[in-house]
Scaffold this motif. Structure first.
Motif, short mmCIF file in Angstrom:
data_model
loop_
_atom_site.label_atom_id
_atom_site.label_comp_id
_atom_site.label_asym_id
_atom_site.label_seq_id
_atom_site.Cartn_x
_atom_site.Cartn_y
_atom_site.Cartn_z
N ILE A 17 33.18 62.96 -16.56
CA ILE A 17 34.19 63.76 -16.81
C ILE A 17 35.14 64.23 -16.06
O ILE A 17 34.58 64.81 -15.10
N VAL A 30 35.70 59.67 -18.72
CA VAL A 30 36.31 60.48 -19.45
C VAL A 30 37.62 61.20 -18.15
O VAL A 30 37.50 62.38 -17.60
N GLY A 65 37.65 62.89 -27.56
CA GLY A 65 37.36 61.82 -26.65
C GLY A 65 36.03 62.32 -26.44
O GLY A 65 35.69 62.15 -26.07
N LEU A 66 35.89 63.92 -26.37
CA LEU A 66 34.24 63.97 -26.25
C LEU A 66 32.54 63.43 -27.37
O LEU A 66 32.08 63.02 -26.68
N ALA A 104 27.63 64.94 -23.25
CA ALA A 104 27.85 63.42 -22.98
C ALA A 104 27.30 63.17 -21.67
O ALA A 104 27.12 62.42 -21.68
N CYS A 105 27.35 64.50 -20.67
CA CYS A 105 26.97 64.11 -19.53
C CYS A 105 25.29 63.68 -20.05
O CYS A 105 24.61 63.50 -18.49
N ALA A 121 32.56 59.75 -25.89
CA ALA A 121 32.07 59.74 -24.41
C ALA A 121 30.21 59.83 -24.82
O ALA A 121 29.98 59.57 -24.83
N ARG A 151 30.30 68.66 -24.48
CA ARG A 151 30.35 68.19 -22.91
C ARG A 151 29.02 67.96 -22.40
O ARG A 151 28.51 66.44 -21.97
N GLU A 179 40.69 63.99 -18.34
CA GLU A 179 41.18 65.34 -18.89
C GLU A 179 41.92 66.06 -18.17
O GLU A 179 41.27 66.31 -17.00
N VAL A 202 37.79 70.94 -20.94
CA VAL A 202 37.00 70.27 -21.38
C VAL A 202 37.39 71.30 -22.87
O VAL A 202 37.50 72.25 -23.50
N ALA A 240 39.88 65.03 -23.11
CA ALA A 240 38.47 66.00 -23.96
C ALA A 240 38.72 66.73 -24.37
O ALA A 240 37.71 67.67 -23.93
#
Ligand code: FAD
Length: 418
Positions: A164, A118, A102-103, A157-158, A106, A154, A120, A124, A98
């Protein structure tokens, strides 16, 4: 409730590696906390020992009044509701790491309708969260701290529905067409149609005796964004490394510590540090640069107390007192698992993708599909690599973010067409 009651209170002693791990995790997860160093102030010792009847430090006291003595980071994450189990038995896309790559994967994966998870290993942000101020990321003319950038990503993405999972480490993979199974260190597994490896690099060490013992207890990897504010004006901070991250760290610490010394192996900063940072270092009254110099020994009992420096030109050696040594030495990918899964790596361990896999126009051995590997695809169909872990990648936030987004486009091609 006063302001400090809404924060996690962390009591501990200076130089405690366990306390550092807790601070680092809370900082990187954006959990408000106050650090109370019990050895520096008798009233704090009383507060920890009497008010909380503490037997073992570090001690964490949570806003609801509950407390954990000598907790692991995992116990803290469970207490704060940050440790989660996967909600699905299978995903469309599993991303490992993450950091920025990666983020970004995502955000794009989840926003484009892929069931995305994701995984991690820690918190993050990856390396970026170590950067006190990223000044070359598009859209932030005043710069942005890496931790802030990561937390925004983060949230984004959420917001789109990506899951995550923190404190989970991928250790082994088995890949069949349309189905990748990744085994995690805790014994659980993640199944997904496509995977993106965005595990970045790990910090290089000095490889000195005692180095592991002092990790988090005087020796820190990366630019120590979470630690700078704990330095005081009598502290002398040493930063090893001659790149932009070391220079950024030097400037950041110069705001808190009495003196900052950059220890640089090369004869000049010009080859590896941006001009604007060199200018700032030169005009800073409490930053010195020792060129052609190396750290050759670490001393202390439970925490770092001094280091030995060696000048490569003159051969002279001397000892300097310090309890703050930050190593900004770049990194190496840890991709042993990829080799075991049959993924092609270069001699440095970076994952080889797309056109770099073609030798004289020929596709990799065992490649069965009637197409070339996509640009960020490894030699295993449906397994992609993005960011610093990829062979030939540009080691920058913006390019990691770009590759994470681009990898998702190829994931769609793979999921739709094979
Ligand atoms: C101190 C510092 C300052 C920097 N400053 C700048 C800057 O100003 N501008 C700029 O453009 N770039 C900067 N960089 C470089 C930039 O941060 C990196 O290029 C970028 O973070 C790479 O992103 P990534 O996602 O590929 O990898 P990383 O950031 O390395 O993230 C990889 C993530 O994968 C996780 N991971 C590793 N193995 C596993 C596993 N097996 N299972 C699960 N998770 C795993 C790691 O914990 C980590 O969170 C800086 C780097 C450092 C260290």
């Amino acid at each position: 409730m006063n302001q400090s009651d809404s924060k996690v209170s962390v009591f501990g002693t200076r130089g405690s590696a366990e306390a550092f791990a807790i601070r680092d995790f809370l900082y990187r997860c954006d959990v408000p906390f106050q650090w109370i160093e019990v050895s520096s102030d008798q009233s704090n010792v009383q507060r920890a020992r009497n008010d909380y009847d503490v037997k073992q430090l570090p001690l964490c006291v949570f806003p609801d009044g509950s407390r954990l003595e000598r907790p692991t980071v995992r116990q803290i994450s469970e207490k704060l509701g940050l440790f989660r189990n996967p909600s699905r038995s299978e995903y469309d896309l599993a991303i490992y790491g993450a950091g920025p790559a990666g983020l970004s994967g995502a955000v794009y994966g989840a926003s484009e309708g892929l069931k995305t998870v994701v995984v991690e290993r820690f918190a993050v942000g990856g390396q970026a969260s170590m950067s006190p101020k990223i000044e070359n990321y598009l859209g932030f003319p005043g710069g942005i701290s890496g931790a802030d950038l990561a937390l925004r990503a983060r949230e984004q993405a959420c917001h789109f529905g990506a899951e995550i999972l923190l404190l989970r480490e991928g250790v082994r993979g088995e890949f069949q067409p349309g189905k990748g199974i990744c085994y995690l260190a805790d014994g659980s597994r993640i199944i997904a149609r496509a995977s993106i490896c965005a595990t970045g690099v790990e910090y290089r060490k000095l490889n000195l005796p005692n180095e592991d013992r002092f990790r988090g207890a005087g020796v820190y990897y990366g630019a120590g964004a979470s630690e700078a504010s704990l330095c005081i004006s009598t502290d002398h901070v040493f930063i090893v490394g001659g790149g932009n991250s070391a220079a950024q760290a030097a400037m950041h610490f110069s705001r808190y510590a009495g003196k900052v010394t950059m220890v640089v192996r090369d004869s000049s900063l010009k080859k590896s540090v941006s001009l604007y940072l060199i200018d700032r270092i030169q005009s800073s009254s409490n930053v010195e640069v020792l060129l052609l110099t190396e750290v050759v020994a670490l001393h202390g009992d439970t925490s770092l107390q001094s280091i030995t420096l060696h000048n490569k030109e003159t051969g002279s050696e001397w000892e300097a007192e310090t309890s703050w040594l930050f190593l900004c030495l770049g990194g190496l990918p840890h991709t042993q698992w990829a080799q075991e899964a049959g993924i092609v790596r270069d001699e440095g361990g970076y994952l080889v993708t797309g056109p770099d896999l073609l030798k004289d126009g020929k596709r990799p051995d065992n490649w069965t599909l009637d197409r070339d590997p996509y640009y960020l695809e490894t030699n295993i169909p449906g397994v992609f690599a993005a960011g610093d872990v990829r062979h030939g990648s540009v080691k920058r936030c913006a390019s990691a973010v770009g590759e994470g987004a681009m990898a998702v486009t190829f994931v769609h091609h793979y999921v739709t067409n094979g």
